[in-house]
Scaffold this active site. Structure first.
Site, short mmCIF file in Angstrom:
data_model
loop_
_atom_site.label_atom_id
_atom_site.label_comp_id
_atom_site.label_asym_id
_atom_site.label_seq_id
_atom_site.Cartn_x
_atom_site.Cartn_y
_atom_site.Cartn_z
N ASP A 50 0.79 -1.22 0.00
CA ASP A 50 0.00 0.00 0.00
C ASP A 50 0.82 1.28 0.00
O ASP A 50 0.26 2.36 -0.15
CB ASP A 50 -1.00 0.01 1.17
N ARG A 272 -4.78 4.92 6.04
CA ARG A 272 -5.00 4.66 4.61
C ARG A 272 -6.12 5.51 4.02
O ARG A 272 -6.73 6.33 4.70
CB ARG A 272 -5.31 3.18 4.44
N TYR A 280 0.33 -2.90 11.60
CA TYR A 280 1.32 -3.99 11.62
C TYR A 280 1.57 -4.32 13.08
O TYR A 280 1.99 -3.44 13.85
CB TYR A 280 2.63 -3.53 10.98
#
Lengths: 650, 650
Positions: A50, A272, A280
């Site tokens: 991403d 995002r 993560y």
């Protein structure tokens, strides 16, 4: 299996992920006969990579693809969270995520499937010459070795199998529960989701290619055929990834966060597009026995639980999950990038590493961005196949740099924070921040510096007939690195424009003439002489440009002068610098001023590149935007010497 | 003729040019049941309008339409050419075409057909709820007068005829030789060029509508049914227009030029997208007898010849012509803009004038931009039909201003230049330049200043229960004008963003809370109290927002504070300013700081609006981006008084 007739193609690309699609985009742009196959029956729909570096965004823009920048979340800030004296996490520092002044772009985040979509749309809109064929797997690779040096031969043979729908279960769907495979949180178009029958299902086909490029991922079939090995480490640390719409009182959920908890592991927050956030999360409990992780055992609930421990006392929950996965870091580089100068590997097929620095997709795209124009020029007969050898030398070094960076960064991120200065097994959070900041230019993709080779001349070669390179004439510009962008002003219409906008990825070399202040007669006279040379039948432009092609179709000459724009009239400049087309008139988009613009300030490109406003220079720029050489304005012999190294005369 | 069954619709739009398509875009956005019909069988393909003002570009951007800005030619400079003492034209001055600091956009040029295409694509991509139906002509308009004040009635009846292909010859094709109708120079998509059969050809249909809007051009059928007259002048001057790819040594062909020749008339150069240039050329020989021009007698060759005379000694020629026309200036305004508060006229149907100031398409688009949200709010039952009356009062004044500007500008542009100061019948070139510069803000669409009415409160109304408007709290912001844009910084993710980007055209009023420096306890406490009020069940937000709708769906509350961004934590602010959604978490896109950004400087919005960094204020912004009122931060009574004027309580 029935057998289809043999077919010939210039380039066959195996794998339609980021690296493969970038290569297909280049070759389509250059009108090279290309096929691209993929074993999946559809593109990526959610998850995976991403991160978009500045340099990747510059490259996409050079193809006219601006949708990543438009749709992505621009990640502006990074914050560091660490345990305080009571072991409770606190924000210890904030910083810009992309250092100031690096690029006109900043690091951005968008799921990989959108970018694949943009490439597919772009291929379609720009001639529809290359289409991804799927689901197809290669089954045999053969090389006709005696023919590898014959430019007109198709010495690589690839046998492929057109799969049936049953055979083609998308690998990404294997371990993911129903409903997570296709994103329901982020926008996507749907017209290629339902694969149309190709009529070739269950058949086999043999293709003869000039070049084959394996962009087929970490488990690359192509690499295995070539017998190359991945060299490096498989670390013991297991990470979980969650793409969710978080419900949390954690204050920094919309900035990039690097959180080290006292004893529950580390967590990275990547905000995002839309309301999605990628997390993560270091998993301590799962797969502790070592070896490859059985990803099917990891559930989103487990990952969330680990995240909640790390982020406490803040609350974290979600109702909507877009994707999840678990992985173990393997930091490896292939021991070979090409064979016979005919078969090349790019992307994950030659390097794997931690995803957390947001590098993977970027380095993969940039691998094939480096390769595409070289194959294109050789396939067109414009350049010697010698230039293909620079692919491995240039990109192998980048892959090694990447692994070195990732090893340092991952180790520090995975480590337990030191309790105090005497805690030697814990990691110093100050060191971690230093590594992060030092790595920022690398992480932006802007530290790439190709060494001297047939395409890059970094120093004066010292003899008559060689390139008398003059790095001192643009002493802040680094030969071997990408040309940075600054605003310049169009001589004819006063438009302020980014210099990089003049360097679309169209396969042309560019001679950027920093002519100096051409309102001064002696400087103008030097410029006029250069114009006469360029128009002459022996000039580098004439030598390499077919007679019935536009004068700027192989080597484009651009001028950036340092006079006041209003002191210059385009029509008084030599025609070489603004060629006349019989039916379209003069070219008004080749001459620019380093001057104040009406609305967007002064780009100061001479100053930023360290070019004297009188002395000037010529900067030779490769088709991929990297600086190839710098020579004096009057030194047309060096231009000839440079292109003679690899260009094929007509 | 066969008769289709009667149908009902909220809004019926007659005419799918710029004004009609803008209205359809608004109504589609607001999900109002809408039909739009047009007599042409396809959209405009070449020629016609081409100028885009700053304000129009802002409006298009507010719908997410950025393709005009992307594809158009940005016209940065204007130059003035006048005869010297020997009667030879010389450049006498240059200036920026759009004054500095007016807008984040500058005047741009692109042919009208592209913009129609963008509207059509946008309608399709955003739900495909409204489609242009063509070729259709209206044949009867009737109003059921007793029902005009009944909100649920459909009192307007329109009879329409679905034409056959033979009946529907596009009017623009009438006088244009074969090959010029469809542009071969500028890009266009082709999927709607071939009209699909609707199956209704040759039938008649009766539609009952709540509202009918005539956007049917200068010869408006709708206007004629209402019995309105166009009032004004029909000048004697004839102009020719050429859209060509010029081959010329005239130095300023890529900037806007205003050329007065000594005795051959005037010429305007408008550099367009691709290599096209539009030339407006004063024709002396043709149609000198007066009366309406017979355009079929004018040829491109004649127009070119006139242009060559004016531009001499420079040469001008072309091989490629995209479009041409000839026209006579008529400066007229309709004596009525609406009837019964049910039938409205917009665009060329109510004002015609010279095209040379690039105003027509812009004022037309802005007419229906003014009308769309008002009809939408009334049709949804959110607002009283009283607000519809502001359409005519607000836009009629703009039309009159437009004609006044055009009369002054056209007269000076058409006039013969004075030979010297004693030449009284010649025009002073200095005066011409002054009028041009004074008109620049008007020409950018940024002088629009709606007078006080039910929607706009410009002064303290002076009594308890009225709007205690405080223009002094934002003393550089003009109530009645569009809210200017400056960069602000998102509290949650540090993104620098244009204020106007927070004002998409989605039908919502906005309360922009300039809270002051909320890092100071006494200022925070005032802000906290406002938050409590907004969350209370009697607040303006609660009064007008349906219970099962998001809190920000009718009135959106935005905060721009003046504290340092890093001194504020979003989570500590009252929920009213960043509402929680149970499944999507907190809203991170409602609170901003007037602070330095990492990469794009400091927008200084408090300073630019004349707002004290402690005292602050609340700015009420209409759904079209115009400032409705300014009140004190604590003055929630005035907010109630403002919305009570026209909003309908649940």
């Amino acid at each position: 299996m029935t057998l289809a007739a043999d077919s010939e193609v210039d380039v066959l690309i195996v794998g339609a992920g980021p690296a493969g699609l970038m290569l297909a985009t280049w070759l389509s742009q250059l009108q090279i006969k290309t096929r691209i196959i993929d074993k999946r029956s559809t593109k990526i729909m959610a998850g995976q990579a991403d991160g978009f570096q500045c340099r990747t965004l510059e490259i996409l823009d050079s193809f006219g693809i601006d949708r990543v920048w438009k749709e992505s979340n621009h990640m502006l800030e990074v914050s560091f969270w660490n345990p305080d004296e009571n072991g409770v996490i606190r924000r210890s520092a904030r910083a810009p995520d992309t250092p100031k002044g690096l690029s006109r772009f900043t690091e951005s985040v968008l799921h990989q499937g959108r970018m694949e979509r943009f490439f597919l749309d772009h291929l379609k809109e720009t001639g529809d010459r290359v289409r991804v064929e799927r689901p197809i797997v290669p089954s045999l690779l053969q090389v006709d070795e005696p023919e590898i040096n014959n430019p007109s031969a198709h010495p690589v043979t690839l046998k492929i199998q057109h799969l049936t729908d049953e055979q083609a279960t998308p690998s990404q769907g294997n371990n993911i529960p129903n409903g997570l495979f296709r994103s329901n949180l982020t926008a996507d178009d749907t017209d290629d989701l339902i694969r149309k029958s190709s009529g070739k299902e269950g058949t086999e086909e043999t293709i003869k290619a000039k070049y084959v490029v394996g962009c087929d991922g970490a488990h690359s079939w192509t690499r295995k055929q070539l017998g190359f090995k991945m060299e490096g480490e498989h670390t013991e640390i297991i990470w979980g990834v969650l793409d969710v719409v978080p419900i949390t009182d954690f204050p920094d959920i919309r900035v990039r966060c690097l959180i080290h908890s006292a004893s529950s592991g580390s967590l990275m927050v990547i905000p995002r597009e839309k309301r999605v956030v990628r997390l993560y999360i270091q998993l301590k409990e799962v797969g502790a026995g070592g070896g490859a992780v059985d990803r099917s055992k990891v559930t989103p609930e487990q990952i969330l639980k680990a995240a909640q421990k790390i982020i406490a006392p803040y609350k974290l929950d979600y109702e909507q999950c877009d994707w999840f996965t678990a992985y173990q870091i393997a930091q490896r580089v292939s021991d070979g990038f090409e064979k016979f100068n005919r078969i090349f590997l790019a992307g994950d097929a030659v390097h794997t590493h931690s995803p957390k620095a947001g590098q993977g997709q970027n380095v993969s795209l940039q691998d094939s961005y480096n390769l595409g124009w070289k194959i294109g020029m050789v396939a067109r007969g414009q350049a010697s196949s010698e230039i293909l050898k620079t692919y491995a030398t240039e990109r192998q070094q980048i892959a090694r740099d990447l692994i070195a960076f990732d090893q340092k960064f991952s180790k520090l991120f995975s480590g337990r924070p030191a309790k105090d200065v005497s805690d030697e097994t814990g990691i110093s959070l100050e060191e971690f921040r230093n590594v992060f900041h030092q790595g920022a230019v690398f992480a932006a993709g802007l530290s790439v510096d190709y060494g001297p080779n047939i395409l890059v001349v970094k120093e004066d070669e010292g003899k008559e007939g060689t390139v008398r390179c003059r790095p001192d004439l643009a002493n802040k510009l680094k030969i071997g690195m990408r040309l940075p962008s600054h605003k310049i002003v169009n001589q004819s219409d006063a438009l302020a424009i980014e210099l990089q906008k003049l360097l679309p990825s169209d396969g042309r070399f560019r001679l950027i003439v920093f002519s100096g202040d051409i309102s001064k007669p002696e400087i103008y006279s030097r410029y006029e002489k250069l114009g006469e040379y360029l128009s002459s039948k022996d000039s580098v432009v004439s030598l390499y440009t077919p007679q019935n092609s536009p004068r700027d179709s192989v080597l484009e000459v651009l001028t950036i002068h340092s006079a006041k724009r209003t002191d210059i009239e385009l029509q008084s400049l030599p025609e070489a610098f603004h060629p006349l087309d019989k039916s379209k008139g003069w070219d008004y988009w080749k001459v620019y001023a380093d001057d104040e613009s009406y609305h967007e300030g002064h780009g100061q490109v001479y100053e930023n590149f360290g070019i004297d406003r009188d002395e000037g220079c010529i900067v030779v720029v490769r088709p991929d935007g990297y600086v190839a050489a710098t020579v004096a304005v009057a030194d047309t012999k060096s231009l000839e010497a440079y292109f003679e190294r690899f260009m094929i005369k007509l």
